[in-house]
Design a protein around this motif. Structure first.
Motif, short mmCIF file in Angstrom:
data_model
loop_
_atom_site.label_atom_id
_atom_site.label_comp_id
_atom_site.label_asym_id
_atom_site.label_seq_id
_atom_site.Cartn_x
_atom_site.Cartn_y
_atom_site.Cartn_z
N ARG A 145 182.52 -28.78 51.97
CA ARG A 145 181.12 -29.14 52.11
C ARG A 145 180.75 -29.49 53.54
N ARG A 146 181.66 -30.15 54.24
CA ARG A 146 181.37 -30.59 55.62
C ARG A 146 182.16 -29.78 56.64
N ALA A 297 176.66 -28.25 63.18
CA ALA A 297 175.57 -28.74 62.34
C ALA A 297 174.69 -27.60 61.85
N LEU A 298 174.42 -26.63 62.70
CA LEU A 298 173.55 -25.52 62.34
C LEU A 298 174.16 -24.63 61.26
N ASP A 300 175.97 -25.45 58.81
CA ASP A 300 175.85 -26.08 57.49
C ASP A 300 174.44 -25.92 56.92
N ARG A 301 173.50 -25.43 57.74
CA ARG A 301 172.09 -25.40 57.32
C ARG A 301 171.44 -24.01 57.39
N TYR A 302 171.90 -23.17 58.32
CA TYR A 302 171.19 -21.92 58.58
C TYR A 302 172.13 -20.71 58.48
#
Length: 426
Positions: A145-146, A297-298, A300-302
């Protein structure tokens, strides 16, 4: 092939750790990537002039030797990948550390072109290839997940290596000669990474009754393994995403290897000093931190493909910019751009394969893709060295490189996330 993930293990250290042990794996793996610094292009590049003077060879030929050594080392990486799948990172880290430490120290004993080639082949195989594969595999097993954020943090090791090793290598060359410098660097690998690997690197969390990310309740299959879509290497090779990402990452590492390997000379031909070129590695390191954390970080989102396109276009811009630098500030900006690309590249290469294809066969998949990723670094330094030796300028090679990131950056807009139902089975 049997894997190491068939039974539950017990470890007093894992049980005694008052927090999720994956964070210990992250710390130990980060140290491992820092310690492989002597095998990195930014360290070897500091020794180019020493090799030229000691062995009476040209810059282009030093680049060729380094490139062939890197290519040879990359061809052995599928073996490392299969061994990691079979025996696990906890065993392989010891083997790889011993190989790296001894081969780094051995560079100081080289007496000619052939022994230099063999030494660099071993250094690149055990260091930039195998050490990276083993520790990235270990970290990826403990996080799902991370994973993007964690690999971004792990990527800080590259920045640390950039800050430490070029300056340290230059210091050691001036104090104990280039041969002594390699011996000291090799000894440091053994003294630091052997105990770290022996005590702290552990295999898949399920072996210790834990789940990835430290989550107490996750969906598992009948064998107690975390439910995720796992692909074999053969299945992954049937997807367009596999080949596009492999090609993109290979092109990125090829061009970055050339730029970093010749950075000092690139600065000198633009009228800047050697000292400025060495200092610029620190700027590169700082910006790689931004690239690591930002890309982690990106991801995990895009969409990974859109992010990849953006990084490729930034690399193309960098190739143009380096041909116009005339001041230290402009040189530092160039190194900062390389740092952003380098930091982003490392996180992408660490995350995308596990994200798309699962953890079960990750060693085999990474071992196969690293033939291109590591092997491509063999193609970067020589064209630049040849261009300088024969045309008196790096421009022809830089402009030739420019086409690749632009082309692949456009193609990545059209790829889709792989789906197993789209596979063909014979």
């Amino acid at each position: 092939m049997d894997t190491i993930y068939n039974s539950t293990k017990s470890s007093w250290l894992v049980k005694a750790t008052p927090f999720f042990y994956g964070w210990v794996i992250l710390a130990a793996g980060t140290i491992g990537v820092i310690i492989m610094g002597p095998s990195q292009t930014f360290t070897v590049g500091v020794f180019i002039d020493s090799f030229i003077q000691a062995f009476g060879i040209s810059r282009a030929n030093v680049s060729l030797i380094y490139g062939l050594a890197t290519l040879g080392g990359s061809l052995l990486l599928p073996v490392t990948g299969r061994l990691v799948d079979r025996y696990g990172a906890s065993r392989m880290i010891i083997f790889v550390t011993l190989g790296l430490g001894l081969s780094v120290a051995g560079i100081g004993l080289t007496q000619g072109v052939v022994s230099l080639f063999v030494g660099l082949l071993a250094v690149r195989y055990f260091g930039f290839g195998s050490m990276q594969l083993v520790v990235n595999n270990a970290i990826a097993q403990w996080f799902i997940r991370r994973r993007g954020m964690v690999m971004g943090i792990a990527g800080l090791s590259l920045a640390a290596g950039l800050m430490i090793y070029p300056v340290l290598a230059e210091f050691l060359i001036n104090r104990v000669d280039w041969r002594g410098a390699w011996f000291v660097l090799g000894l440091s690998v053994l003294l630091i990474m052997l105990p770290v690997g022996w005590f702290f690197i552990k295999d898949k969390p399920e072996q210790y009754g834990l789940h990835p990310d430290g989550d107490p309740d996750v969906l598992t299959d009948s064998l107690g393994q975390v439910s995720e879509e796992n692909w074999t290497l053969a299945e992954a090779r049937q997807t367009g995403a596999f080949w596009i990402f492999a090609a993109a990452l290979s092109v990125m590492t090829m061009i970055m290897a050339g730029l970093v390997f010749h950075q000092i000379s690139l600065f000198e031909v633009r009228g800047l000093s050697r000292e400025t070129g060495v200092i610029a590695f620190n700027i590169m390191a700082i910006c790689s931190i931004i690239g690591n954390l930002g890309m982690g970080a990106l991801l995990d989102r895009y969409s990974a493909r859109l992010l990849l396109s953006g990084v490729l276009f930034l690399l193309a811009t960098t190739l143009v910019w380096v041909q116009f630098i005339t001041t230290p500030l402009q040189g530092f900006l160039f190194s900062g751009m390389v740092g952003l690309v380098s930091g982003s590249f490392r996180v992408m290469d660490s995350v995308v394969w596990a994200k798309y294809y699962g953890r079960l066969h990750l060693g085999s998949i990474k071992g196969a893709t690293m033939i291109g990723v590591i092997g491509a670094t063999s193609l970067g330094p020589y064209p630049l060295g040849f261009s300088y030796d024969h045309f008196g300028s790096y421009g022809p090679a830089l402009n030739s490189f420019l086409v690749l990131p632009l082309l692949i950056g456009i193609v990545t807009f059209f790829i889709k996330r792989p789906e197993k139902q789209n596979l063909t089975h014979s």
